[in-house]
Motif scaffolding. Structure first.
Motif: not given
Length: 449
Positions: A330-331, A360-365
């Motif tokens: 979603t983000y 926590r943002p991940d690599v896809d974000n």
């Protein structure tokens, strides 16, 4: 360029043609042209399909003149362009230089002995209509039989769309009356044009009657594309009850709402009716027996893909009030949507929002934002963000590095991109297959692995 396989055998000409087409689709026309030259050196005659790929590739990059030079060169070799070649050139001409230039090109093609087909004239018809020259389009339409072509259903639909959207109903009706016979009978596209134009002019009752006729006749089954313009107009008019009734009819007729439907409902947000829009979307989720979480993810993603990021955030706010927790997907959708709309600073702020909310943002974000920055020609900002990503302990993946390399190329720094790419390969963070693909796609010189 090495033309032999590892086994020492030459691939057949069809394989080379496939490679040429693939390279052109990837935007590497220069490399494709080099490949064609090598094909000829090895005795493989270039066919029409091959050079059509080159012509289309050049036209897609706005190189109409170079495309015409290529066609002349190949005609000198005895290769005769086909109707598909002409349609590519004519479409590129009206998009790049206007329909008058396309008409002059058609006259030139005919003068040289070329034989365009009906598709070529439909391309000109489209060009005239897109430039708002409907009366000239009508004249061309009527003169097509004198040129040896009978207008087909596509020709009629092109003209019908312009007449309807200009509100020229009598002429549109006369055109419809003439749509009888082989290749001219109305299609589902014809009816969707009628529905869409009636809705555009606020005549939703008439548009719904057309849908009823389609359904009752049994010849055509209305699709979501048939209903979406009506839903959008009703939302624009703030007629919430009518919207619900229309959507119920869609579902009753087994016509599943799609992302166009969600974007039509989002028009209510523009009218200040966010809660009503959210309630309708929530109701659709229940009626379709789908997972609420997955359904709302799809809605948010659909809105962002169509440039409706603001309504997407409004929906997200309503969703979180009801216990929905946004996930990484979603983000990423929101970040991509903001980048697509040029709201890059706002896209970067999403990361602060995520961290403040304990997500926590991940690599896809990160990849979504880095890609958006690079596509906006802000690659150096992307690199700064990349450094921050490393500093905070987020690990990039091969996709991240690929985006960075392509961003450097978009900044017209191919030599630097080649150096970076080689270094990344030496550090074993990019695989050989990815490196070779980038080298071939962007024609990176001087890079040996």
């Amino acid at each position: 360029m090495e033309m032999m396989t590892s086994s020492g055998c030459n691939p057949d000409a069809a394989s080379y043609t496939f490679l040429v087409n693939h390279l052109c689709k990837r935007g590497n026309v220069g490399h494709a042209m080099q490949l064609v030259e090598k094909m000829e050196e090895f005795g493989y005659p270039t066919n029409t399909v091959t050079y059509n790929s080159l012509v289309r590739g050049l036209c897609m990059r706005g190189n109409l003149n170079q495309s015409l030079q290529l066609v002349d060169k190949l005609m000198q070799k005895g290769l005769v362009p086909n109707a598909f070649t002409y349609s590519i050139l004519l479409e590129a001409a009206y998009k790049e230089k206007g329909v008058n230039e396309a008409m002059r090109l058609l006259d030139n093609i005919i003068a040289k002995g070329g034989k365009p087909n009906l598709v070529s004239y439909n391309v000109l018809l489209t060009g005239l209509c897109k430039e708002g020259r409907v009366d000239e389009a009508i004249k061309l339409f009527r003169n097509m039989p004198s040129k040896g072509f009978t207008p087909n259903v596509v020709s009629h639909n092109i003209l019908l769309r312009s007449l309807c959207y200009e509100g020229r109903w009598k002429e549109a009706n006369d055109l419809l009356v003439g749509m009888v016979g082989e290749d001219r009978s109305p299609s589902i596209v014809t009816y969707n044009i009628l529905v869409g134009s009636l809705a555009f002019h606020g005549q939703t009752d008439r548009a719904l009657k057309v849908l009823d006729e389609m359904f009752a006749g049994g010849q055509f089954k209305p699709t979501a594309a048939s209903y979406n313009p009506i839903v959008a107009r009703l939302c624009k008019e703030r007629k919430v009850d009518a919207v619900v009734k229309c959507l119920d009819q869609m579902i009753y007729r087994q016509c599943n709402p799609n992302e166009g439907t969600y974007n039509a409902i989002a028009v209510l947000c523009e009218e200040g009716m966010v809660q009503e829009a959210f309630s309708i979307i929530q109701s659709l989720s229940k009626k379709q027996n789908s997972s609420t979480h997955e359904f709302f993810k799809s809605v948010i993603s659909s809105l962002c893909r169509k440039g409706n990021t603001h309504p997407a955030f409004q929906f997200l706010y309503e969703m979180t009030k009801r216990g929905f927790t946004p996930d990484s997907y979603t983000y990423s959708s929101l970040i991509r949507g903001l980048c697509m709309e040029g709201m890059l600073d706002e896209a970067m702020e999403v990361f602060s929002i995520m961290e403040e909310s304990g997500h926590r943002p991940d690599v896809d974000n990160f990849n979504a934002l880095v890609l958006g920055l690079c596509k906006s020609r802000r690659t150096y900002v992307a690199l700064e963000f990349f450094e921050m990503m490393i500093f905070k302990g987020y690990m990039p993946n091969e996709t991240t590095y690929t985006i960075i390399v392509e961003g450097i190329i978009y900044e017209e720094e191919k030599a630097l991109a080649a150096v970076v790419l080689k270094e990344l390969h030496l550090r074993q963070v990019m695989g050989r297959n990815t490196v070779e693909r980038l080298v071939m796609q962007y024609d990176l010189e001087g890079l040996s692995l």
